[in-house]
Design an enzyme around this catalytic site. Structure first.
Site, PDB file in Angstrom:
ATOM      1  N   ASP A  74      25.917 -18.372  44.332  1.00 19.91           N
ATOM      2  CA  ASP A  74      24.840 -18.565  43.388  1.00 19.91           C
ATOM      3  C   ASP A  74      24.883 -19.412  42.104  1.00 19.91           C
ATOM      4  OD1 ASP A  74      22.349 -16.905  43.745  1.00 19.91           O
ATOM      5  OD2 ASP A  74      23.049 -15.285  43.474  1.00 19.91           O
ATOM      6  N   LYS A 134      23.160 -21.737  45.708  1.00 20.89           N
ATOM      7  CA  LYS A 134      21.581 -20.378  45.992  1.00 20.89           C
ATOM      8  C   LYS A 134      21.494 -21.067  44.688  1.00 20.89           C
ATOM      9  CE  LYS A 134      20.797 -16.422  45.984  1.00 20.89           C
ATOM     10  NZ  LYS A 134      20.450 -15.792  45.283  1.00 20.89           N
ATOM     11  N   GLU A 191      17.125 -20.099  41.792  1.00 18.95           N
ATOM     12  CA  GLU A 191      16.124 -18.599  41.864  1.00 18.95           C
ATOM     13  C   GLU A 191      14.674 -19.794  42.238  1.00 18.95           C
ATOM     14  OE1 GLU A 191      16.430 -15.099  40.056  1.00 18.95           O
ATOM     15  OE2 GLU A 191      18.274 -14.489  40.870  1.00 18.95           O
ATOM     16  N   GLU A 222      12.583 -11.872  48.277  1.00 13.43           N
ATOM     17  CA  GLU A 222      13.124 -10.621  47.930  1.00 13.43           C
ATOM     18  C   GLU A 222      11.531  -9.741  47.740  1.00 13.43           C
ATOM     19  OE1 GLU A 222      16.388 -10.641  44.819  1.00 13.43           O
ATOM     20  OE2 GLU A 222      16.594  -8.218  44.213  1.00 13.43           O
ATOM     21  N   ASP A 243      24.928 -13.288  41.783  1.00 16.57           N
ATOM     22  CA  ASP A 243      24.923 -13.072  40.330  1.00 16.57           C
ATOM     23  C   ASP A 243      24.853 -11.961  40.010  1.00 16.57           C
ATOM     24  OD1 ASP A 243      22.163 -13.322  40.611  1.00 16.57           O
ATOM     25  OD2 ASP A 243      22.069 -14.347  39.220  1.00 16.57           O
ATOM     26  N   SER A 244      24.680 -11.070  41.537  1.00 22.70           N
ATOM     27  CA  SER A 244      24.715  -9.608  41.162  1.00 22.70           C
ATOM     28  C   SER A 244      26.188  -8.797  41.088  1.00 22.70           C
ATOM     29  CB  SER A 244      24.112  -8.568  42.429  1.00 22.70           C
ATOM     30  OG  SER A 244      24.848  -9.297  43.538  1.00 22.70           O
TER      31      SER A 244
HETATM   32  O1  KIV Z   1      22.664 -12.359  43.440  1.00 23.53           O
HETATM   33  C1  KIV Z   1      22.827 -11.213  44.307  1.00 23.53           C
HETATM   34  O2  KIV Z   1      23.496 -10.989  45.902  1.00 23.53           O
HETATM   35  C2  KIV Z   1      21.150 -11.881  45.263  1.00 23.53           C
HETATM   36  C3  KIV Z   1      21.049 -11.187  46.281  1.00 23.53           C
HETATM   37  C4  KIV Z   1      20.539  -9.595  45.869  1.00 23.53           C
HETATM   38  C5  KIV Z   1      20.030 -12.026  47.577  1.00 23.53           C
HETATM   39  O3  KIV Z   1      20.561 -13.062  45.113  1.00 23.53           O
END
Ligand code: KIV
Length: 272
Positions: free
Chosen positions: A88, A118, A120, A186, A49-50
C-alpha cells in the site's frame, strides 16, 4: 531468505486471468512468519496500511509512513515466494501529483522487491493510475470505503447505497480504464459489488462486499480473532487467537510467580 512453495510466482497478469475462473485469495499481512503461511494458501498478499492500526496501535491509517510500509513490505517479501506481494502507498505519499506517486511507488518497489502497489481512490486518481501503469508499475486500485479519507467521508460507513451506487460504479470503471490490474471494493452493498464484478473486465477483490466478487481479502489479525473489541460485520473469525493468547500469557505469568516456570525441561545442567 525466502521459503520455497514449489509453486510458480504470481504476477499481475496471472491475477487478471483468474477472473471468471477461480476465486482469488488475498490476505492483508505484515510479517515474515505470517507471510510464510499465507504464501502456501494465497494468491496475493497485501501489505496494507492497516498495519498502522493493527500492529502499531495508531487511531487511523493516516499516520502511516512510507518507511513503515517499506519495513513491513520487506518482511512480507522475505516470506513470500509464490503469492503476489502488493504494498500500500500510505496517506500523503501519492495524492498530490502523478509524479509524486511515481517516486513513492518506485521507491517502495526498489526497497521491498514487491510486484505491485495499491492506492486508494476512484475517478480522481485515474490520471495517476494511468501515469504509473504506463510506466510499468502494476496498480491495485481501491474504491468504496477508502480508509485514508475516512475523515472526509464521515466515518467507516457502507458506501454505494441509493444514489451513491452509480458514483462507486463509475469509480470502479475509471480505475479499470486507467490500467489497474484489479480493484478492491471495500464496504459496499452486495448489489453494487455484484454489478461492478459483472461490469468490469478486471478482478474485483471484496472486503465487506459480496461472495460474487472475483476475490476476497481480509486483514489477517481480524480473521484470526486477535482483537476482542473489534468485530465488524464483514469479518468472519476463522480462529480465536486473541482468546488463546490471553489464556497463554495469563498462565505464563502465574507460572513465573509460582516458580513453576522454568521447569526441569527448560534449564541447562552442567556437563558431567
Ligand atoms: O490496508 C489494508 O489492509 C487494506 C485492505 C483491508 C483492503 O487496504
Amino acid at each position: 531468505m525466502s521459503v520455497s512453495t514449489n509453486k510458480k510466482p504470481m504476477n499481475a497478469k496471472k491475477i487478471m486471468e483468474m477472473k471468471g475462473k477461480a476465486p482469488i485469495v488475498c490476505l492483508a499481512a505484515y510479517t515474515t512468519p505470517i507471510a510464510k503461511i499465507a504464501d502456501q494458501h494465497c494468491d496475493l498478499i497485501l501489505v496494507g496500511d492497516s498495519v498502522g492500526m493493527v500492529l502499531h496501535g495508531l487511531p487511523s491509517t493516516q499516520g502511516v509512513s512510507v518507511e513503515m510500509m517499506v519495513m513491513h513490505g520487506q518482511a512480507v517479501r522475505r516470506g513470500a515466494d509464490h503469492a503476489l506481494v502488493v504494498v500500500d502507498m500510505p496517506f500523503g505519499s501519492y495524492e498530490s501529483s502523478p509524479e509524486q506517486a511515481f517516486e513513492t511507488a518506485a521507491y517502495i518497489m526498489k526497497e521491498t522487491d514487491c510486484t505491485a502497489i495499491k492506492l486508494e481512490g476512484g475517478a480522481h486518481m485515474a490520471q495517476t493510475i494511468d501515469f504509473l501503469t504506463s510506466r510499468g508499475i502494476p496498480v491495485m486500485a481501491h474504491v468504496g470505503l477508502t480508509p485514508q479519507s475516512v475523515k472526509g467521508i464521515g466515518g467507516y460507513a457502507v458506501q454505494g447505497r441509493g444514489e451513491d451506487h452509480q458514483r462507486v460504479l463509475d469509480d470502479a470503471k475509471a480505475v479499470q480504464d486507467a490500467g489497474a490490474f484489479c480493484v478492491v471494493l471495500e464496504m459496499v452493498t452486495e448489489e453494487l459489488a455484484n454489478a461492478a464484478t459483472a461490469l468490469l473486465d478486471i478482478p474485483t477483490i471484496g472486503i465487506g462486499a459480496s461472495n460474487q466478487c472475483d476475490g476476497q481479502v481480509l486483514v489477517v489479525d481480524d480473521m484470526l480473532g486477535m482483537f476482542q473489541d473489534f468485530k465488524p460485520k464483514f469479518v468472519k473469525r476463522f480462529a480465536e487467537l486473541g482468546i488463546d493468547a490471553q489464556a497463554a500469557i495469563q498462565t505464563y505469568a502465574k507460572d513465573v510467580r509460582s516458580r513453576a516456570f522454568p521447569g526441569a525441561d527448560h534449564v541447562y545442567a552442567d556437563k558431567k
